[in-house]
Design a protein around this motif. Structure first.
Motif, PDB file in Angstrom:
ATOM      1  N   MET A 195       0.825  -1.193   0.000  1.00 10.96           N
ATOM      2  CA  MET A 195       0.000   0.000   0.000  1.00 10.96           C
ATOM      3  C   MET A 195       0.867   1.255   0.000  1.00 10.96           C
ATOM      4  SD  MET A 195      -3.163   0.580  -0.007  1.00 10.96           S
ATOM      5  CE  MET A 195      -4.382   1.759   0.323  1.00 10.96           C
ATOM      6  N   LYS A 196       1.993   1.192   0.684  1.00  5.76           N
ATOM      7  CA  LYS A 196       2.869   2.352   0.769  1.00  5.76           C
ATOM      8  C   LYS A 196       3.424   2.732  -0.605  1.00  5.76           C
ATOM      9  CE  LYS A 196       5.648   3.627   4.475  1.00  5.76           C
ATOM     10  NZ  LYS A 196       6.744   3.402   5.405  1.00  5.76           N
ATOM     11  N   SER A 197       3.779   1.725  -1.409  1.00  3.09           N
ATOM     12  CA  SER A 197       4.318   2.023  -2.739  1.00  3.09           C
ATOM     13  C   SER A 197       3.241   2.608  -3.651  1.00  3.09           C
ATOM     14  CB  SER A 197       4.918   0.770  -3.364  1.00  3.09           C
ATOM     15  OG  SER A 197       3.903  -0.190  -3.586  1.00  3.09           O
ATOM     16  N   LEU A 198       1.988   2.187  -3.467  1.00  5.75           N
ATOM     17  CA  LEU A 198       0.894   2.729  -4.265  1.00  5.75           C
ATOM     18  C   LEU A 198       0.672   4.206  -3.938  1.00  5.75           C
ATOM     19  CD1 LEU A 198      -1.507   2.324  -6.225  1.00  5.75           C
ATOM     20  CD2 LEU A 198      -2.875   1.758  -4.223  1.00  5.75           C
ATOM     21  N   LEU A 199       0.721   4.556  -2.671  1.00  4.32           N
ATOM     22  CA  LEU A 199       0.494   5.942  -2.269  1.00  4.32           C
ATOM     23  C   LEU A 199       1.685   6.847  -2.558  1.00  4.32           C
ATOM     24  CD1 LEU A 199      -1.495   5.431   1.016  1.00  4.32           C
ATOM     25  CD2 LEU A 199      -2.358   6.039  -1.234  1.00  4.32           C
ATOM     26  N   ALA A 200       2.833   6.260  -2.845  1.00  3.30           N
ATOM     27  CA  ALA A 200       3.995   7.052  -3.228  1.00  3.30           C
ATOM     28  C   ALA A 200       4.035   7.277  -4.740  1.00  3.30           C
ATOM     29  CB  ALA A 200       5.275   6.365  -2.765  1.00  3.30           C
ATOM     30  N   ASN A 201       3.148   6.617  -5.457  1.00  2.00           N
ATOM     31  CA  ASN A 201       3.089   6.713  -6.902  1.00  2.00           C
ATOM     32  C   ASN A 201       2.353   7.995  -7.296  1.00  2.00           C
ATOM     33  OD1 ASN A 201       3.114   6.139  -9.584  1.00  2.00           O
ATOM     34  ND2 ASN A 201       1.897   4.280  -9.441  1.00  2.00           N
ATOM     35  N   LYS A 202       2.999   8.850  -8.104  1.00  2.00           N
ATOM     36  CA  LYS A 202       2.404  10.137  -8.464  1.00  2.00           C
ATOM     37  C   LYS A 202       1.097  10.013  -9.239  1.00  2.00           C
ATOM     38  CE  LYS A 202       4.837  14.337  -8.596  1.00  2.00           C
ATOM     39  NZ  LYS A 202       5.583  15.316  -9.278  1.00  2.00           N
ATOM     40  N   PRO A 203       0.998   9.117 -10.228  1.00  5.65           N
ATOM     41  CA  PRO A 203      -0.287   9.004 -10.934  1.00  5.65           C
ATOM     42  C   PRO A 203      -1.436   8.570 -10.020  1.00  5.65           C
ATOM     43  CG  PRO A 203       1.436   8.028 -12.267  1.00  5.65           C
ATOM     44  CD  PRO A 203       2.043   8.353 -10.933  1.00  5.65           C
ATOM     45  N   ALA A 204      -1.150   7.718  -9.056  1.00  2.28           N
ATOM     46  CA  ALA A 204      -2.191   7.288  -8.116  1.00  2.28           C
ATOM     47  C   ALA A 204      -2.631   8.459  -7.239  1.00  2.28           C
ATOM     48  CB  ALA A 204      -1.685   6.138  -7.257  1.00  2.28           C
ATOM     49  N   LEU A 205      -1.699   9.294  -6.828  1.00  2.30           N
ATOM     50  CA  LEU A 205      -2.053  10.465  -6.026  1.00  2.30           C
ATOM     51  C   LEU A 205      -2.866  11.470  -6.834  1.00  2.30           C
ATOM     52  CD1 LEU A 205       1.210  11.095  -3.993  1.00  2.30           C
ATOM     53  CD2 LEU A 205      -1.013  10.357  -3.123  1.00  2.30           C
ATOM     54  N   TRP A 206      -2.511  11.658  -8.100  1.00  3.88           N
ATOM     55  CA  TRP A 206      -3.293  12.562  -8.944  1.00  3.88           C
ATOM     56  C   TRP A 206      -4.702  12.028  -9.133  1.00  3.88           C
ATOM     57  CZ3 TRP A 206      -2.911  17.385  -9.928  1.00  3.88           C
ATOM     58  CH2 TRP A 206      -1.661  18.011  -9.917  1.00  3.88           C
ATOM     59  N   PHE A 207      -4.820  10.706  -9.331  1.00  2.41           N
ATOM     60  CA  PHE A 207      -6.146  10.109  -9.469  1.00  2.41           C
ATOM     61  C   PHE A 207      -6.968  10.314  -8.200  1.00  2.41           C
ATOM     62  CE2 PHE A 207      -8.966   6.513  -8.687  1.00  2.41           C
ATOM     63  CZ  PHE A 207      -9.840   6.668  -9.748  1.00  2.41           C
ATOM     64  N   LEU A 208      -6.385  10.034  -7.040  1.00  3.93           N
ATOM     65  CA  LEU A 208      -7.094  10.226  -5.776  1.00  3.93           C
ATOM     66  C   LEU A 208      -7.511  11.680  -5.597  1.00  3.93           C
ATOM     67  CD1 LEU A 208      -5.014   8.065  -3.289  1.00  3.93           C
ATOM     68  CD2 LEU A 208      -7.400   7.720  -3.926  1.00  3.93           C
ATOM     69  N   PHE A 209      -6.622  12.596  -5.912  1.00  6.24           N
ATOM     70  CA  PHE A 209      -6.913  14.014  -5.753  1.00  6.24           C
ATOM     71  C   PHE A 209      -8.073  14.457  -6.645  1.00  6.24           C
ATOM     72  CE2 PHE A 209      -5.995  18.426  -7.168  1.00  6.24           C
ATOM     73  CZ  PHE A 209      -6.285  19.060  -5.982  1.00  6.24           C
ATOM     74  N   LEU A 210      -7.967  14.180  -7.930  1.00  2.00           N
ATOM     75  CA  LEU A 210      -8.978  14.666  -8.873  1.00  2.00           C
ATOM     76  C   LEU A 210     -10.308  13.930  -8.734  1.00  2.00           C
ATOM     77  CD1 LEU A 210      -6.723  15.134 -12.008  1.00  2.00           C
ATOM     78  CD2 LEU A 210      -7.640  16.892 -10.501  1.00  2.00           C
ATOM     79  N   PHE A 211     -10.267  12.606  -8.613  1.00  2.00           N
ATOM     80  CA  PHE A 211     -11.498  11.828  -8.512  1.00  2.00           C
ATOM     81  C   PHE A 211     -12.288  12.200  -7.259  1.00  2.00           C
ATOM     82  CE2 PHE A 211     -13.776   8.072  -6.976  1.00  2.00           C
ATOM     83  CZ  PHE A 211     -14.622   7.856  -8.049  1.00  2.00           C
ATOM     84  N   ASN A 212     -11.606  12.261  -6.133  1.00  2.00           N
ATOM     85  CA  ASN A 212     -12.302  12.578  -4.889  1.00  2.00           C
ATOM     86  C   ASN A 212     -12.788  14.023  -4.865  1.00  2.00           C
ATOM     87  OD1 ASN A 212     -12.290  10.126  -3.305  1.00  2.00           O
ATOM     88  ND2 ASN A 212     -10.077  10.304  -3.394  1.00  2.00           N
ATOM     89  N   LEU A 213     -12.063  14.927  -5.497  1.00  2.00           N
ATOM     90  CA  LEU A 213     -12.519  16.311  -5.576  1.00  2.00           C
ATOM     91  C   LEU A 213     -13.809  16.410  -6.392  1.00  2.00           C
ATOM     92  CD1 LEU A 213     -11.868  19.261  -4.876  1.00  2.00           C
ATOM     93  CD2 LEU A 213     -10.635  19.378  -7.048  1.00  2.00           C
ATOM     94  N   VAL A 214     -13.856  15.720  -7.524  1.00  2.00           N
ATOM     95  CA  VAL A 214     -15.056  15.743  -8.369  1.00  2.00           C
ATOM     96  C   VAL A 214     -16.232  15.090  -7.649  1.00  2.00           C
ATOM     97  CG1 VAL A 214     -16.058  14.819 -10.496  1.00  2.00           C
ATOM     98  CG2 VAL A 214     -13.800  15.894 -10.538  1.00  2.00           C
ATOM     99  N   VAL A 215     -15.989  13.953  -7.003  1.00  2.00           N
ATOM    100  CA  VAL A 215     -17.067  13.272  -6.286  1.00  2.00           C
ATOM    101  C   VAL A 215     -17.562  14.132  -5.122  1.00  2.00           C
ATOM    102  CG1 VAL A 215     -17.628  11.261  -4.855  1.00  2.00           C
ATOM    103  CG2 VAL A 215     -16.382  10.964  -6.988  1.00  2.00           C
TER     104      VAL A 215
END
Length: 60
Positions: A1-21
């Motif tokens: 899980m730590k490597s996933l959260l350190a991944n920049k594309p995953a962070l951008w997805f979390l940021f944008l998706f959750n903001l829109v939702v």
């Protein structure tokens, strides 16, 4: 899980998706449920945004 959260594309997805939702839920769902959904998703979005900004300073 730590490597996933350190991944920049995953962070951008979390940021944008959750903001829109968060924005859509607060408009589309009436009452306290819409407000709490918007707040919860907004918190996740802000957390991902902070992680993106923190990672910006660590570039070598």
């Amino acid at each position: 899980m730590k490597s996933l959260l350190a991944n920049k594309p995953a962070l951008w997805f979390l940021f944008l998706f959750n903001l829109v939702v968060a924005l859509l839920a607060s408009v589309a769902v009436d009452g306290a449920q819409g407000v709490m959904t918007g707040v919860g998703m907004g918190v996740v979005s802000v957390g991902a945004g902070v992680a993106l900004l923190a990672g910006r300073g660590q570039r070598a």
